[in-house]
Scaffold this motif. Structure first.
Motif, mmCIF file in Angstrom:
data_model
loop_
_atom_site.group_PDB
_atom_site.id
_atom_site.type_symbol
_atom_site.label_atom_id
_atom_site.label_comp_id
_atom_site.label_asym_id
_atom_site.label_seq_id
_atom_site.Cartn_x
_atom_site.Cartn_y
_atom_site.Cartn_z
ATOM 1 N N ASN A 114 0.087 0.231 -3.933
ATOM 2 C CA ASN A 114 -1.221 -0.246 -4.360
ATOM 3 C C ASN A 114 -1.293 -1.738 -4.035
ATOM 4 O O ASN A 114 -0.374 -2.484 -4.362
ATOM 5 C CB ASN A 114 -1.332 -0.022 -5.883
ATOM 6 C CG ASN A 114 -2.730 -0.205 -6.414
ATOM 7 O OD1 ASN A 114 -3.406 -1.175 -6.110
ATOM 8 N ND2 ASN A 114 -3.163 0.752 -7.206
ATOM 9 N N LEU A 115 -2.383 -2.174 -3.404
ATOM 10 C CA LEU A 115 -2.506 -3.602 -3.070
ATOM 11 C C LEU A 115 -3.276 -4.393 -4.123
ATOM 12 O O LEU A 115 -3.518 -5.576 -3.949
ATOM 13 C CB LEU A 115 -3.211 -3.784 -1.714
ATOM 14 C CG LEU A 115 -2.384 -3.555 -0.449
ATOM 15 C CD1 LEU A 115 -3.178 -3.993 0.778
ATOM 16 C CD2 LEU A 115 -1.065 -4.306 -0.486
ATOM 17 N N VAL A 116 -3.666 -3.729 -5.228
ATOM 18 C CA VAL A 116 -4.496 -4.416 -6.211
ATOM 19 C C VAL A 116 -3.747 -4.644 -7.530
ATOM 20 O O VAL A 116 -3.268 -5.737 -7.819
ATOM 21 C CB VAL A 116 -5.819 -3.653 -6.474
ATOM 22 C CG1 VAL A 116 -6.723 -4.454 -7.398
ATOM 23 C CG2 VAL A 116 -6.541 -3.350 -5.170
ATOM 24 N N CYS A 117 -3.606 -3.589 -8.322
ATOM 25 C CA CYS A 117 -3.118 -3.731 -9.702
ATOM 26 C C CYS A 117 -1.717 -4.349 -9.816
ATOM 27 O O CYS A 117 -1.506 -5.190 -10.695
ATOM 28 C CB CYS A 117 -3.125 -2.393 -10.420
ATOM 29 S SG CYS A 117 -4.478 -1.312 -9.973
ATOM 30 N N GLU B 179 -1.599 -8.015 -10.284
ATOM 31 C CA GLU B 179 -2.116 -8.606 -11.523
ATOM 32 C C GLU B 179 -1.071 -8.662 -12.624
ATOM 33 O O GLU B 179 -1.179 -9.451 -13.548
ATOM 34 C CB GLU B 179 -3.300 -7.780 -12.048
ATOM 35 C CG GLU B 179 -4.499 -7.783 -11.122
ATOM 36 C CD GLU B 179 -5.634 -6.952 -11.706
ATOM 37 O OE1 GLU B 179 -6.758 -7.428 -11.721
ATOM 38 O OE2 GLU B 179 -5.377 -5.807 -12.148
ATOM 39 N N LEU C 83 -7.668 -10.647 3.842
ATOM 40 C CA LEU C 83 -9.056 -11.001 3.531
ATOM 41 C C LEU C 83 -9.580 -10.179 2.364
ATOM 42 O O LEU C 83 -10.409 -10.634 1.586
ATOM 43 C CB LEU C 83 -9.955 -10.751 4.750
ATOM 44 C CG LEU C 83 -9.612 -11.522 6.024
ATOM 45 C CD1 LEU C 83 -10.591 -11.153 7.131
ATOM 46 C CD2 LEU C 83 -9.637 -13.021 5.763
ATOM 47 N N LYS C 84 -9.087 -8.936 2.260
ATOM 48 C CA LYS C 84 -9.654 -8.000 1.281
ATOM 49 C C LYS C 84 -8.882 -7.933 -0.032
ATOM 50 O O LYS C 84 -9.430 -7.527 -1.047
ATOM 51 C CB LYS C 84 -9.688 -6.593 1.888
ATOM 52 C CG LYS C 84 -10.559 -6.480 3.114
ATOM 53 C CD LYS C 84 -10.502 -5.060 3.614
ATOM 54 C CE LYS C 84 -11.347 -4.851 4.833
ATOM 55 N NZ LYS C 84 -11.239 -3.462 5.304
ATOM 56 N N TYR C 85 -7.610 -8.249 0.008
ATOM 57 C CA TYR C 85 -6.758 -8.124 -1.182
ATOM 58 C C TYR C 85 -6.065 -9.460 -1.453
ATOM 59 O O TYR C 85 -4.839 -9.574 -1.336
ATOM 60 C CB TYR C 85 -5.738 -6.991 -0.977
ATOM 61 C CG TYR C 85 -6.420 -5.691 -0.627
ATOM 62 C CD1 TYR C 85 -6.915 -4.860 -1.632
ATOM 63 C CD2 TYR C 85 -6.611 -5.313 0.694
ATOM 64 C CE1 TYR C 85 -7.583 -3.700 -1.325
ATOM 65 C CE2 TYR C 85 -7.292 -4.137 1.017
ATOM 66 C CZ TYR C 85 -7.763 -3.337 -0.003
ATOM 67 O OH TYR C 85 -8.437 -2.193 0.307
ATOM 68 N N PRO C 86 -6.864 -10.492 -1.802
ATOM 69 C CA PRO C 86 -6.327 -11.856 -1.875
ATOM 70 C C PRO C 86 -5.153 -12.027 -2.834
ATOM 71 O O PRO C 86 -4.163 -12.680 -2.491
ATOM 72 C CB PRO C 86 -7.534 -12.682 -2.323
ATOM 73 C CG PRO C 86 -8.562 -11.718 -2.816
ATOM 74 C CD PRO C 86 -8.309 -10.431 -2.108
ATOM 75 N N GLU D 33 -1.962 -0.432 8.964
ATOM 76 C CA GLU D 33 -3.002 -0.764 7.973
ATOM 77 C C GLU D 33 -4.036 -1.752 8.504
ATOM 78 O O GLU D 33 -5.159 -1.805 7.995
ATOM 79 C CB GLU D 33 -2.367 -1.401 6.735
ATOM 80 C CG GLU D 33 -1.595 -0.450 5.883
ATOM 81 C CD GLU D 33 -0.869 -1.205 4.789
ATOM 82 O OE1 GLU D 33 -1.519 -1.628 3.820
ATOM 83 O OE2 GLU D 33 0.360 -1.401 4.921
ATOM 84 N N SER E 83 0.845 -1.200 0.000
ATOM 85 C CA SER E 83 0.000 0.000 0.000
ATOM 86 C C SER E 83 0.875 1.243 0.000
ATOM 87 O O SER E 83 2.052 1.169 0.375
ATOM 88 C CB SER E 83 -0.816 0.062 1.302
ATOM 89 O OG SER E 83 -1.738 -0.962 1.370
ATOM 90 N N ASP F 214 -6.389 -7.302 8.788
ATOM 91 C CA ASP F 214 -7.433 -7.938 7.972
ATOM 92 C C ASP F 214 -7.162 -7.840 6.467
ATOM 93 O O ASP F 214 -7.967 -8.315 5.670
ATOM 94 C CB ASP F 214 -8.809 -7.338 8.299
ATOM 95 C CG ASP F 214 -8.869 -5.833 8.008
ATOM 96 O OD1 ASP F 214 -7.803 -5.231 7.752
ATOM 97 O OD2 ASP F 214 -9.973 -5.265 8.042
ATOM 98 N N LYS F 215 -6.070 -7.229 6.074
ATOM 99 C CA LYS F 215 -5.831 -6.983 4.651
ATOM 100 C C LYS F 215 -5.781 -8.231 3.769
ATOM 101 O O LYS F 215 -6.250 -8.180 2.629
ATOM 102 C CB LYS F 215 -4.577 -6.111 4.445
ATOM 103 C CG LYS F 215 -4.728 -4.688 5.003
ATOM 104 C CD LYS F 215 -5.891 -3.946 4.385
ATOM 105 C CE LYS F 215 -6.349 -2.731 5.181
ATOM 106 N NZ LYS F 215 -7.076 -3.051 6.430
ATOM 107 N N ARG G 125 -4.269 -17.448 2.091
ATOM 108 C CA ARG G 125 -4.153 -17.018 0.691
ATOM 109 C C ARG G 125 -3.009 -17.721 -0.019
ATOM 110 O O ARG G 125 -3.042 -17.937 -1.224
ATOM 111 C CB ARG G 125 -3.920 -15.500 0.613
ATOM 112 C CG ARG G 125 -5.066 -14.654 1.137
ATOM 113 C CD ARG G 125 -6.375 -14.982 0.475
ATOM 114 N NE ARG G 125 -7.463 -14.094 0.867
ATOM 115 C CZ ARG G 125 -8.726 -14.270 0.516
ATOM 116 N NH1 ARG G 125 -9.082 -15.309 -0.212
ATOM 117 N NH2 ARG G 125 -9.660 -13.426 0.902
#
Lengths: 218, 218
Positions: free
Chosen positions: B124-127, B130, B152-155, B146, B40, B149-150, B189
């Motif tokens: 960034n925890l998403v793109c 990928e 769980l949300k950003y597998p 942060e 992040s 629980d992260k 995960r």
């Protein structure tokens, strides 16, 4: 990104902007004020929302949309701690919500005389800033532990947000965070941004932020 | 996302995966180990990298790529605090680096006998999860502020990272962060993820992480 990607993305953004304008107008006609809350993962969006909602819920009929890639911990937490209707929206891996996804989610609400809709967007300082959700107010959070240089690195997020909230200020003794310099950096990106400084944990600055939100709802 | 968007994105990801495989192989043949660091915004990537580089630079010829949407504070900071060559890569608004962007950036390096290449990806925890960058090691950071629980949300971020580093553990007294539960969530995960717990500020756990990196370089 190659040219093809850029073109496709531009078309998607143009379509989304049109949808967002339409949604914004429709919501306004129905008397629903729509706030889009954006921040990095872990900046304290849910915690701040609980405080705001608990102060706003006596005056407004509130619905909350919690957007995440996966998991439903936030929607459960909002419902449990505020009692307002909260639905979890999964983005199928996407790093943002589009106006269409918001419209689809709104149809799931069954709140009588809904007049305040709050979206907690995916934790991300990049993509959610690109996609207009149809909101009337974009509110972004920057937490003290993240550092005060973020407006330099993530310009668009600060440009599109009318309100910037510096959160977790109770942790100022633990981190090097220059609030005045941070405010300067934010205003460099958006000279009209209103900046609030809060601690949800210590209940500091919440009242001023509530007032700012209500002023925009009037 | 609509079908068209999904298809275009899939094609882009397939092309990127091919490019990444090619780059990974080319770098290996040249004896260059490539680490992709993801987290992040504000998780402490640059601060941790300074510590790691200062311990690794006597044994390896290091080059650092700092990816950001805008600004060049990180590249300057790395160069100043470690003395190693650091270049800033701007992503033209994109939330990630592609393998092609990495290859283009590598050509800018002029480090004699480069054998360790480090990329600090966009916060960034998403793109970034990928897009395979062609790295030999994905290392992700999750900072205590942060929240645990992260995973769980950003597998995907946790799935693609061989090493997960929990940072800023000196702030544990200030935040509710359950390290054991966090480790469980990470292993849910990615059961093979190695987890390290560090404080760059207090110099805790850095040695173990350096050893883990060197073991993978061997």
């Amino acid at each position: 990104m190659d040219i093809r990607t850029v073109t496709v993305k531009e078309n998607i953004l143009i379509e989304n902007n049109q949808k967002a304008e339409e949604l914004r107008k429709n919501l306004q006609e129905k008397g629903i004020f729509f706030i889009n809350v954006m921040a990095s993962p872990g900046a304290g969006k849910t915690t701040l929302l609980v405080e705001l909602i608990n102060r706003l819920k006596t005056k407004y009929n509130i619905g909350v949309m919690e957007a995440d890639i996966d998991g439903d911990v936030d929607a459960e937490r909002i419902s449990k701690l505020t009692g307002v209707k909260s639905i979890q929206v999964h983005t199928s891996g996407a790093c943002h919500l589009t106006a269409q996804m918001v419209e689809d989610a709104i149809n799931e609400f069954n709140v009588k005389d809904l007049n305040l809709l709050i979206l907690e967007n995916v934790g991300n300082l990049v993509c959610p800033a690109e996609f207009d959700t149809g909101s009337h107010l974009n509110m972004m959070l920057l937490s003290v532990p993240e550092g005060y240089d973020k407006p330099l690195k993530y310009p668009l997020m600060f440009q599109v947000s009318q309100i910037a909230v510096i959160t977790k200020i109770d942790t100022l003794p633990v981190f090097k965070f220059d609030i005045e310099l941070c405010k300067q950096y934010i205003h460099r990106r958006n000279k009209d941004a209103e900046i609030y400084v809060v601690s949800a944990l210590k209940q500091q600055g919440i009242g001023e932020l509530v007032k700012a939100i209500e002023k925009r709802m009037a």
